[in-house]
Design an enzyme around this catalytic site. Structure first.
Site, PDB file in Angstrom:
ATOM      1  N   SER A   1     -24.198 -37.959 -11.680  1.00  0.00           N
ATOM      2  CA  SER A   1     -22.769 -38.188 -11.476  1.00  0.00           C
ATOM      3  C   SER A   1     -22.634 -39.261 -10.402  1.00  0.00           C
ATOM      4  O   SER A   1     -23.231 -39.131  -9.324  1.00  0.00           O
ATOM      5  CB  SER A   1     -22.096 -36.904 -10.986  1.00  0.00           C
ATOM      6  OG  SER A   1     -22.480 -35.827 -11.798  1.00  0.00           O
TER       7      SER A   1
ATOM      8  N   ASP B   1     -18.255 -30.703 -14.491  1.00  0.00           N
ATOM      9  CA  ASP B   1     -19.389 -31.618 -14.638  1.00  0.00           C
ATOM     10  C   ASP B   1     -20.573 -30.819 -14.084  1.00  0.00           C
ATOM     11  O   ASP B   1     -20.884 -30.888 -12.906  1.00  0.00           O
ATOM     12  CB  ASP B   1     -19.106 -32.873 -13.795  1.00  0.00           C
ATOM     13  CG  ASP B   1     -20.252 -33.863 -13.819  1.00  0.00           C
ATOM     14  OD1 ASP B   1     -21.190 -33.672 -14.609  1.00  0.00           O
ATOM     15  OD2 ASP B   1     -20.219 -34.833 -13.030  1.00  0.00           O
TER      16      ASP B   1
ATOM     17  N   TRP C   1     -24.535 -28.764 -14.537  1.00  0.00           N
ATOM     18  CA  TRP C   1     -25.876 -28.859 -15.104  1.00  0.00           C
ATOM     19  C   TRP C   1     -26.634 -27.554 -14.910  1.00  0.00           C
ATOM     20  O   TRP C   1     -26.292 -26.766 -14.048  1.00  0.00           O
ATOM     21  CB  TRP C   1     -26.633 -30.000 -14.445  1.00  0.00           C
ATOM     22  CG  TRP C   1     -26.701 -29.903 -12.952  1.00  0.00           C
ATOM     23  CD1 TRP C   1     -27.417 -29.018 -12.215  1.00  0.00           C
ATOM     24  CD2 TRP C   1     -26.007 -30.711 -11.982  1.00  0.00           C
ATOM     25  NE1 TRP C   1     -27.227 -29.223 -10.867  1.00  0.00           N
ATOM     26  CE2 TRP C   1     -26.371 -30.257 -10.706  1.00  0.00           C
ATOM     27  CE3 TRP C   1     -25.115 -31.783 -12.092  1.00  0.00           C
ATOM     28  CZ2 TRP C   1     -25.879 -30.837  -9.529  1.00  0.00           C
ATOM     29  CZ3 TRP C   1     -24.638 -32.347 -10.919  1.00  0.00           C
ATOM     30  CH2 TRP C   1     -25.013 -31.877  -9.664  1.00  0.00           C
TER      31      TRP C   1
ATOM     32  N   CYS D   1     -18.162 -29.200  -9.940  1.00  0.00           N
ATOM     33  CA  CYS D   1     -19.399 -29.933 -10.203  1.00  0.00           C
ATOM     34  C   CYS D   1     -20.581 -29.234  -9.525  1.00  0.00           C
ATOM     35  O   CYS D   1     -20.476 -28.775  -8.396  1.00  0.00           O
ATOM     36  CB  CYS D   1     -19.289 -31.370  -9.692  1.00  0.00           C
ATOM     37  SG  CYS D   1     -20.793 -32.292 -10.030  1.00  0.00           S
TER      38      CYS D   1
HETATM   39  P1  NAP Z   1     -28.350 -26.048  -3.083  1.00  0.00           P
HETATM   40  O1  NAP Z   1     -28.506 -26.769  -1.811  1.00  0.00           O
HETATM   41  O2  NAP Z   1     -29.474 -25.302  -3.632  1.00  0.00           O
HETATM   42  O3  NAP Z   1     -27.102 -25.129  -3.077  1.00  0.00           O
HETATM   43  C1  NAP Z   1     -25.881 -25.541  -2.503  1.00  0.00           C
HETATM   44  C2  NAP Z   1     -25.150 -24.363  -1.978  1.00  0.00           C
HETATM   45  O4  NAP Z   1     -24.725 -23.566  -3.072  1.00  0.00           O
HETATM   46  C3  NAP Z   1     -26.037 -23.503  -1.113  1.00  0.00           C
HETATM   47  O5  NAP Z   1     -25.314 -23.150   0.009  1.00  0.00           O
HETATM   48  C4  NAP Z   1     -26.317 -22.316  -2.011  1.00  0.00           C
HETATM   49  O6  NAP Z   1     -26.531 -21.144  -1.273  1.00  0.00           O
HETATM   50  C5  NAP Z   1     -25.020 -22.228  -2.749  1.00  0.00           C
HETATM   51  N1  NAP Z   1     -25.063 -21.340  -3.902  1.00  0.00           N
HETATM   52  C6  NAP Z   1     -26.118 -20.717  -4.469  1.00  0.00           C
HETATM   53  N2  NAP Z   1     -25.710 -19.935  -5.489  1.00  0.00           N
HETATM   54  C7  NAP Z   1     -24.387 -20.072  -5.567  1.00  0.00           C
HETATM   55  C8  NAP Z   1     -23.392 -19.487  -6.395  1.00  0.00           C
HETATM   56  N3  NAP Z   1     -23.697 -18.661  -7.384  1.00  0.00           N
HETATM   57  N4  NAP Z   1     -22.115 -19.835  -6.199  1.00  0.00           N
HETATM   58  C9  NAP Z   1     -21.783 -20.693  -5.242  1.00  0.00           C
HETATM   59  N5  NAP Z   1     -22.659 -21.247  -4.389  1.00  0.00           N
HETATM   60  C10 NAP Z   1     -23.956 -20.959  -4.567  1.00  0.00           C
HETATM   61  O7  NAP Z   1     -27.805 -27.143  -4.110  1.00  0.00           O
HETATM   62  P2  NAP Z   1     -28.555 -28.286  -4.840  1.00  0.00           P
HETATM   63  O8  NAP Z   1     -29.860 -28.571  -4.203  1.00  0.00           O
HETATM   64  O9  NAP Z   1     -27.615 -29.378  -5.012  1.00  0.00           O
HETATM   65  O10 NAP Z   1     -28.800 -27.611  -6.250  1.00  0.00           O
HETATM   66  C11 NAP Z   1     -27.775 -26.919  -6.899  1.00  0.00           C
HETATM   67  C12 NAP Z   1     -28.305 -26.390  -8.215  1.00  0.00           C
HETATM   68  O11 NAP Z   1     -28.284 -27.413  -9.176  1.00  0.00           O
HETATM   69  C13 NAP Z   1     -29.694 -25.889  -8.157  1.00  0.00           C
HETATM   70  O12 NAP Z   1     -29.818 -24.850  -9.077  1.00  0.00           O
HETATM   71  C14 NAP Z   1     -30.498 -27.103  -8.626  1.00  0.00           C
HETATM   72  O13 NAP Z   1     -31.740 -26.759  -9.184  1.00  0.00           O
HETATM   73  C15 NAP Z   1     -29.571 -27.673  -9.629  1.00  0.00           C
HETATM   74  N6  NAP Z   1     -29.679 -29.103  -9.759  1.00  0.00           N
HETATM   75  C16 NAP Z   1     -29.938 -29.579 -10.972  1.00  0.00           C
HETATM   76  C17 NAP Z   1     -30.016 -30.908 -11.152  1.00  0.00           C
HETATM   77  C18 NAP Z   1     -30.272 -31.407 -12.507  1.00  0.00           C
HETATM   78  O14 NAP Z   1     -30.148 -32.566 -12.753  1.00  0.00           O
HETATM   79  N7  NAP Z   1     -30.622 -30.582 -13.458  1.00  0.00           N
HETATM   80  C19 NAP Z   1     -29.832 -31.775 -10.112  1.00  0.00           C
HETATM   81  C20 NAP Z   1     -29.552 -31.266  -8.870  1.00  0.00           C
HETATM   82  C21 NAP Z   1     -29.466 -29.914  -8.712  1.00  0.00           C
HETATM   83  P3  NAP Z   1     -27.925 -20.370  -1.144  1.00  0.00           P
HETATM   84  O15 NAP Z   1     -29.003 -21.307  -1.602  1.00  0.00           O
HETATM   85  O16 NAP Z   1     -28.018 -20.039   0.298  1.00  0.00           O
HETATM   86  O17 NAP Z   1     -27.825 -19.159  -1.988  1.00  0.00           O
END
Ligand code: NAP
Length: 699
Positions: A479, A696, A698, A651
């Site tokens: 994005s 948006d 993933w 998102c």
């Molecule tokens: P992150 O840093 O892992 O998480 C961001 C925040 O969201 C943290 O404070 C986390 O808390 C919280 N969170 C966890 N579960 C939640 C829920 N059910 N509802 C609301 N908030 C929640 O974020 P990130 O590194 O950006 O990754 C986010 C997710 O997207 C992950 O699963 C990652 O694998 C995925 N991702 C996928 C892609 C892709 O292209 N496929 C790219 C980027 C990220 P806690 O961790 O303390 O529980």
């Protein structure tokens, strides 16, 4: 007197540039040098001269035009397809010409739908039928009604759903046609296998639509809709459906099922021992040398090499690597809108590529082509050829995802240990024992092809067959984290490095994020570049800037909102009336991974963000997430949504976050709108239809 000789000389002597121009110019020059008096007394051209002149000029024009036509005009030719003029757009004629009775259409965005279609078309042979996989974009789909002209014919559709229940790009025209047509499909046999992901709101919407619509148009469903869930085990869903589908087809058509398991090569290897290296592909997706001489328009087959101008770590501490990149699109004529996605083509880790070459004992720099044995196929090669194995493994093939069962099945013949051979074949069957083995050995242990070769030392397939079987390395979408109003010549990306250790103790790195992390701005005085193009999205700010916006994006889900915030700030600067701009974002620790803290706090200070809500999930004993903050602010939220026509945007993670956030909105509608859960669900659904609740996400 006008002399024939003069004209003749001019034609004969005309150099490479236009003979006609030279001739006319010379004639004009000659006539203009004649004294006027002489012209009156003795006309320069007699009627015969004029006749001869016209005739000669006509002959010259004819010669010139026909010469032009005969010359091949170089034009951009898509690699996987012949030029449109030579391409057969009638799949019916093609089927008739080549004796095929099964056509497998695919709607595919990331290649899986296409892969399944190829497998099904190959399967047909085993059952005494003949199939072809076909991209609906390349054929006249209104011909579907003619399928009954072919005896025992069948159309199979492998349809993936993209984004918010949308068709894939290559199925868009087919989808539009299905919606508009009232044509009759009587006598057309069909079945559909849908590919999707259960964590998304519109799970397998496209597959289900095609299945239903074809029936409405009079076609006959000869086997039930298959539902493939990528959140579970898509491969297993497909294998199970397929194993039931073929026997049912044999029964339907009264065909004796040989079911003979045989491995059939689709491509033959050609080694180029003495080739001009200028003719060898080095990673281009379409036109040869397109990375050296870049020409717009830029798209999936012709990506722009955007120089990386910024690559910085976003998090202050912690063991993760969150990054912000900026790529320069100056001079590319690329346009984007806030909310669009940027697609980038990564390359595989050289360590893994070298190790594959080593383990298979091959010279990775050999130049080869893999040529389709089916000369009628639109797809001449599995990837741009001629190329080297190194380029194929680095740029064109996905060597990181655990291989699908058909790859294991085909490679089994090369395992000298019979137990390995048996296990690999078993994993490709729908027998419970085989499925369990595939699940544990390949999926749960996360073994890519290199890990499989390392752990099965008796398996040493020829590299060309391996290259034939590996799926194509896909572009990755991010994005866009900037606004084109503020940054017309640069595109911002926010990403987190993916890195984990598998159960077998192997450190596995995400292909694209590792590659992005290593894109240093000045790399030995070389510009680091990223092959990219833009994919348009529906994730758009409201048309009326005065509408409030509620943005929910924890973690890297903040990305598109950086663009939205920049754009709302720009609109304010233009003197526009801008409604409330409310952000809900989140991170683990305030002091560690609070992404874009300075920018966000500054935007709040200047009033661009009217309310900044940050959930620091791990800074206290109890988790605090964005949905908790939504509930805290429910009164304001309900007013913004129900009274002030706010647009809501989500998102980030689809599996848990987006679902939990949606539940929070249901609860708010129940409590403050006095609704039942069903009414609240309908209420949010209506917002979605009106484009006021956009996701948006993933998984
Ligand atoms: P992150 O840093 O892992 O998480 C961001 C925040 O969201 C943290 O404070 C986390 O808390 C919280 N969170 C966890 N579960 C939640 C829920 N059910 N509802 C609301 N908030 C929640 O974020 P990130 O590194 O950006 O990754 C986010 C997710 O997207 C992950 O699963 C990652 O694998 C995925 N991702 C996928 C892609 C892709 O292209 N496929 C790219 C980027 C990220 P806690 O961790 O303390 O529980």
């Amino acid at each position: 007197m006008f002399t024939f000789k003069a004209t003749g000389r001019n034609v004969v002597q005309s150099p490479k540039h236009s003979a006609l121009c030279v001739t006319m110019a010379d004639v004009e020059a000659e006539s203009s040098t004649q004294p006027e008096a002489m012209e009156e007394e003795n006309p320069l051209f007699s009627n015969l001269d004029l006749f001869l002149f016209t005739l000669i000029a006509g002959l010259i024009i004819y010669w010139f035009m026909s010469r032009k036509k005969a010359e091949p005009i170089p034009e951009f030719k898509k690699l996987d397809q012949p030029a449109p003029s030579t391409q057969e757009t009638s799949f019916i004629e093609k089927m008739k010409k080549t004796g095929r009775n099964i056509v497998v259409f695919y709607g595919s965005q990331t290649g899986t739908g296409e892969e399944f279609a190829n497998r099904l078309s190959k399967d047909a042979q085993r059952y005494g039928m003949k199939g072809m996989a076909a991209d609906p974009e390349e054929y006249d789909m209104s011909e579907l009604s003619r399928l009954a002209e072919i005896g025992n014919s069948l159309a199979i559709f492998c349809m993936a759903t993209y984004g918010e229940g949308d068709p894939t790009d290559n199925a868009q025209d087919f989808y539009d046609w299905l919606q508009e047509t009232d044509g009759q499909l009587d006598g057309v046999n069909y079945t559909v296998f849908a590919l999707g992901n259960k964590t998304y709101e519109h799970y397998n919407a496209m597959g289900a639509y095609v299945d239903k619509r074809l029936e409405e148009l009079g076609a006959k469903r000869v086997f039930d809709l298959g539902m493939g869930d990528d959140d579970g085990n898509l491969e297993e869903d497909f294998v199970t459906w397929r194993e039931q589908f073929w026997p049912a087809m044999c029964e339907h058509f009264g065909v004796e099922a040989s079911g003979e398991d045989s491995s059939v090569r689709q491509y033959e290897l050609k080694e180029h021992n003495d080739i001009n290296m200028n003719k060898v592909y080095t990673g281009e997706l379409g036109r040869l040398k397109s990375f050296e001489t870049q020409k717009p328009p830029f798209d999936a087959k012709n990506p722009f090499l955007a120089p990386v101008t910024v690559n910085r770590k976003l998090n202050k501490a912690g063991d993760r690597h969150l990054m912000h990149l900026e790529v320069d699109i100056t001079g590319s004529k690329i346009r984007y809108e806030s909310g669009d996605h940027v697609a980038v083509y990564p390359t595989n880790d050289t360590v893994i590529v070298n190790r594959l070459g080593q383990i298979l004992g091959v010279d990775l720099d050999s130049v080869i082509s893999l040529n389709n044995l089916d000369e009628e196929s639109n797809k001449k090669h599995p990837f741009p050829c001629p190329t080297t194995y190194r380029t194929a493994l680095t740029h064109y093939l996905d060597i990181i995802h655990p291989p699908r069962t058909n790859v294991l099945y085909e490679l089994a013949q090369y395992a000298t240990d019979l137990k390995d051979q048996e296990n690999m074949r078993k994993m490709a069957s729908s027998a419970p024992e085989g499925k369990a083995l595939y699940q544990s050995f390949v999926l749960e242990d996360n073994r890519n092809i290199l890990a499989i070769l390392e752990d099965l030392p008796s398996l040493r397939p020829p590299i060309d067959h391996l290259c034939e079987l590996m799926p194509r390395l896909q572009a990755r979408y991010y994005s866009i984290a900037s606004s084109s109003k503020v940054h017309p010549n640069s595109i911002h990306i926010c990403a987190v490095l993916v890195e984990y250790t598998t159960k077998t103790g192997r450190l596995t790195k995400g292909v694209a994020t590792t590659w992005l992390k290593n894109k240093l701005v000045a790399d030995n005085a070389h510009k680091s570049t990223v092959p990219m193009y833009i994919r348009k999205s529906q994730f758009r700010l409201p048309f009326k800037a005065s509408n409030p916006v509620i943005m929910v994006g924890p973690g890297t889900g903040i990305a598109p909102f950086m663009g939205f915030i920049q754009e709302r700030g720009w609109l304010k600067e233009q003197g526009k009336e801008v409604g409330e701009t409310v952000l809900y974002c989140g991170c683990r620790h305030k002091e560690e991974d609070y992404l874009y803290q300075e920018e966000l706090e500054e935007a709040e200070k200047t009033g661009v963000i009217t309310k900044l809500n940050v959930a620091f999930s791990r800074d206290q004993e109890q988790k605090v997430y964005v949905q908790h903050l939504l509930r805290t602010n429910k009164v304001d939220l309900w007013r913004q949504i129900h009274t002030d026509n706010a647009h809501i945007y989500i998102c980030g993670d689809a599996r848990n976050m987006a679902r939990d956030v949606q539940t929070a909105f249901y609860e708010i509608a129940e409590e403050l709108g006095g609704m039942t859960r069903t009414q609240a669900t309908d209420y949010i659904k209506k917002l979605m239809t009106k484009g006021r609740y956009s996701q948006d996400v993933w998984s």
